[in-house]
Write a protein that holds these residues in place. Structure first.
Motif, PDB file in Angstrom:
ATOM      1  N   GLN A 121       0.798  -1.229   0.000  1.00 28.06           N
ATOM      2  CA  GLN A 121       0.000   0.000   0.000  1.00 28.06           C
ATOM      3  C   GLN A 121       0.835   1.286   0.000  1.00 28.06           C
ATOM      4  O   GLN A 121       0.305   2.356  -0.268  1.00 28.06           O
ATOM      5  CB  GLN A 121      -0.916   0.017   1.235  1.00 28.06           C
ATOM      6  N   ASP A 122       2.121   1.205   0.303  1.00 28.85           N
ATOM      7  CA  ASP A 122       2.923   2.414   0.530  1.00 28.85           C
ATOM      8  C   ASP A 122       4.120   2.454  -0.416  1.00 28.85           C
ATOM      9  O   ASP A 122       5.180   1.896  -0.137  1.00 28.85           O
ATOM     10  CB  ASP A 122       3.397   2.444   1.987  1.00 28.85           C
ATOM     11  N   ALA A 123       3.951   3.164  -1.542  1.00 26.59           N
ATOM     12  CA  ALA A 123       5.038   3.259  -2.520  1.00 26.59           C
ATOM     13  C   ALA A 123       6.248   3.987  -1.944  1.00 26.59           C
ATOM     14  O   ALA A 123       7.394   3.656  -2.273  1.00 26.59           O
ATOM     15  CB  ALA A 123       4.543   3.965  -3.779  1.00 26.59           C
ATOM     16  N   GLY A 124       6.012   4.974  -1.091  1.00 26.54           N
ATOM     17  CA  GLY A 124       7.119   5.711  -0.478  1.00 26.54           C
ATOM     18  C   GLY A 124       7.967   4.811   0.402  1.00 26.54           C
ATOM     19  O   GLY A 124       9.203   4.896   0.395  1.00 26.54           O
ATOM     20  N   LEU A 125       7.318   3.940   1.165  1.00 21.44           N
ATOM     21  CA  LEU A 125       8.053   3.006   2.016  1.00 21.44           C
ATOM     22  C   LEU A 125       8.833   2.012   1.170  1.00 21.44           C
ATOM     23  O   LEU A 125       9.994   1.699   1.464  1.00 21.44           O
ATOM     24  CB  LEU A 125       7.071   2.267   2.933  1.00 21.44           C
ATOM     25  N   ARG A 126       8.219   1.515   0.107  1.00 19.73           N
ATOM     26  CA  ARG A 126       8.925   0.591  -0.786  1.00 19.73           C
ATOM     27  C   ARG A 126      10.168   1.254  -1.373  1.00 19.73           C
ATOM     28  O   ARG A 126      11.246   0.652  -1.425  1.00 19.73           O
ATOM     29  CB  ARG A 126       8.007   0.120  -1.928  1.00 19.73           C
ATOM     30  N   ASP A 127      10.022   2.497  -1.799  1.00 20.52           N
ATOM     31  CA  ASP A 127      11.149   3.201  -2.418  1.00 20.52           C
ATOM     32  C   ASP A 127      12.272   3.431  -1.406  1.00 20.52           C
ATOM     33  O   ASP A 127      13.452   3.214  -1.713  1.00 20.52           O
ATOM     34  CB  ASP A 127      10.663   4.532  -2.993  1.00 20.52           C
ATOM     35  N   ARG A 128      11.913   3.847  -0.194  1.00 20.43           N
ATOM     36  CA  ARG A 128      12.935   4.124   0.829  1.00 20.43           C
ATOM     37  C   ARG A 128      13.697   2.859   1.207  1.00 20.43           C
ATOM     38  O   ARG A 128      14.931   2.846   1.225  1.00 20.43           O
ATOM     39  CB  ARG A 128      12.293   4.745   2.071  1.00 20.43           C
ATOM     40  N   LEU A 129      12.970   1.790   1.507  1.00 19.94           N
ATOM     41  CA  LEU A 129      13.637   0.539   1.869  1.00 19.94           C
ATOM     42  C   LEU A 129      14.489   0.011   0.715  1.00 19.94           C
ATOM     43  O   LEU A 129      15.608  -0.479   0.932  1.00 19.94           O
ATOM     44  CB  LEU A 129      12.609  -0.516   2.272  1.00 19.94           C
ATOM     45  N   GLY A 130      13.967   0.120  -0.501  1.00 20.69           N
ATOM     46  CA  GLY A 130      14.703  -0.383  -1.659  1.00 20.69           C
ATOM     47  C   GLY A 130      16.008   0.364  -1.891  1.00 20.69           C
ATOM     48  O   GLY A 130      17.048  -0.248  -2.138  1.00 20.69           O
ATOM     49  N   ARG A 131      15.971   1.697  -1.809  1.00 18.66           N
ATOM     50  CA  ARG A 131      17.184   2.489  -2.016  1.00 18.66           C
ATOM     51  C   ARG A 131      18.220   2.186  -0.937  1.00 18.66           C
ATOM     52  O   ARG A 131      19.418   2.022  -1.225  1.00 18.66           O
ATOM     53  CB  ARG A 131      16.850   3.979  -2.021  1.00 18.66           C
ATOM     54  N   GLN A 132      17.774   2.119   0.309  1.00 21.25           N
ATOM     55  CA  GLN A 132      18.709   1.847   1.406  1.00 21.25           C
ATOM     56  C   GLN A 132      19.266   0.427   1.331  1.00 21.25           C
ATOM     57  O   GLN A 132      20.440   0.189   1.624  1.00 21.25           O
ATOM     58  CB  GLN A 132      18.009   2.095   2.751  1.00 21.25           C
TER      59      GLN A 132
END
Length: 331
Positions: free
Chosen positions: A293-304
Motif C-alpha cells: 500500500q505504501d510506494a514511499g516506504l517501498r522506495d525508501r527501503l529499496g534504495r537503502q
C-alpha cells in the motif's frame, strides 16, 4: 601458496571465481565433472561419489604443502575425510559452509569425524558459529563469519505496475504453509517459484500461481518486477534464504523476510527490509500489506537496501576477506 579450488559450480579451470585478482597465492580449479542440482533437498549416493571423485582429483594434482579451498559443505566433508585418511596433508578451508539441516545418527557421526580435519570454516551468519561448533564438537575459533558476497548487477526491469504481484522464491527451508495463509488473507496476486515437491500437500489459494524450473535470469527478472518480495523462512537453526534476500535488496526492491539466522546479518528491520517474527501469519500479512500500500516506504527501503548490499555484500568485499584469511596460511 597454491590452493586447489573445489566447488560444484565450476566445470572448467578457466571459469572466474572470487579468487580472481587475489595476490601471493596460486589457484588451481578442480573442474566438477558433474552437474549439481542445487534444488535437490539432499545429496544422493551418486552425488557423494561425484564429490569424492572431485576431492581425489585434487589430491592427485596436489603437492606437499598445497592447500584445499572448498566452496560447498559436502566437498569440505569428502576433502576432510581424505585428509583424515592421510591421503592429503595441506590445510583445508571450507568457504561458504552452510548446512540446511543438522542431521543426526550415522550422517552426524561421519560428518563430525571428516570435518574435524578442516582447518577453518567460513560461515555467512554469525549465529552459525555457535551452532556448528556445538554440532561438530569443535572449538568456536575454527569458525569465522564473513558477509556473503554477490556479483553486483544493476536492475534492468521496473516493477510491473499493470499487474502487480507478491513474489516468494526458494526450495530450502521455506515456510510455505504460513506464507500461503498470509497471502490468502490479503488476496493479492502472488507468484511462488519453487519445485512442486516443496509445496506437496499444501492447497494453493486462488490468488497464487506456482512456477517451477526457472533459471537464475528468470528469477532475477521476477524479483525486479514484483511489487513486494517475501522471504518466508522456517529454519531457525542455520542460515537459509540469504541469496534470495540479497538479490532482491541488490535490485532495490522492498522485502518482507522472516527474522532468523539467515536474515539478521543481512538487513536491519525498517531500514533495509521488514523483518517479521517466525511463524507469525498476521505479522507476515501486515508486512506485505504495508509495503503493497505504501510506494514511499517501498522506495525508501529499496534504495537503502541497494546501497547496503553494494557497501557490505559485494563480491569484491568477499574477495578481500578471502585474501585476508588465506594470507594467514602463508605465514
Amino acid at each position: 601458496m597454491k590452493w586447489h579450488v573445489l566447488t560444484p559450480y565450476l566445470q572448467s579451470r578457466h571459469q572466474a571465481w572470487i579468487t580472481e585478482g587475489l595476490t601471493h597465492h596460486q589457484f588451481n580449479v578442480i573442474p566438477a565433472a558433474y552437474r549439481h542440482d542445487s534444488l535437490r533437498a539432499r545429496a544422493s549416493g551418486r552425488d557423494w561419489l561425484d564429490f569424492l571423485g572431485q576431492s581425489l582429483h585434487a589430491r592427485r594434482e596436489a603437492r606437499p604443502g598445497d592447500g584445499f579451498l572448498t566452496a560447498f559443505p559436502p566437498l569440505a566433508t569428502t576433502t576432510g575425510a581424505m585428509k583424515r585418511l592421510h591421503l592429503a596433508k595441506g590445510p583445508v578451508v571450507a568457504w561458504t559452509f552452510n548446512l540446511g539441516t543438522l542431521r543426526q545418527g550415522l550422517q552426524h557421526w561421519f560428518a563430525s569425524r571428516a570435518l574435524a580435519a578442516v582447518d577453518l570454516f567460513v560461515v555467512h551468519s554469525r549465529h552459525e558459529i555457535e551452532v556448528y561448533s556445538h554440532w561438530l564438537g569443535l572449538p568456536a575459533g575454527r569458525f569465522e563469519y564473513v558477509p556473503l558476497g554477490r556479483t553486483w548487477r544493476q536492475p534492468w526491469l521496473a516493477e510491473d505496475e499493470s499487474r502487480p504481484f507478491v513474489l516468494a522464491m526458494g526450495a530450502a527451508n521455506r515456510d510455505w504453509p504460513n506464507f500461503l495463509r498470509a497471502v490468502a488473507l490479503l488476496g493479492y496476486r502472488t507468484i511462488v517459484v519453487a519445485p512442486p515437491r516443496a509445496l506437496a500437500g499444501l492447497t494453493l489459494p486462488p490468488c497464487v500461481e506456482l512456477r517451477s524450473g526457472l533459471n537464475r535470469e528468470q528469477c532475477q527478472s521476477l524479483s525486479q518486477q514484483a511489487r513486494v518480495n517475501v522471504v518466508p523462512i522456517e529454519n531457525q537453526a542455520t542460515a537459509s534464504g540469504q541469496v534470495t534476500l540479497l538479490e532482491a535488496m541488490m535490485f532495490g526492491r522492498a522485502v518482507v523476510a522472516t527474522r532468523c539466522p539467515g536474515t539478521l546479518d543481512l538487513a536491519r528491520d525498517g531500514e533495509h527490509a521488514l523483518l517479521v517474527p517466525p511463524g507469525d501469519v498476521q505479522a507476515l500479512a501486515q508486512g506485505i500489506e504495508a509495503l503493497w500500500q505504501d510506494a514511499g516506504l517501498r522506495d525508501r527501503l529499496g534504495r537503502q537496501a541497494s546501497a547496503h548490499v553494494l557497501a557490505e555484500f559485494s563480491e569484491q568485499a568477499e574477495a578481500r576477506h578471502l585474501q585476508r584469511i588465506l594470507d594467514r596460511f602463508n605465514a
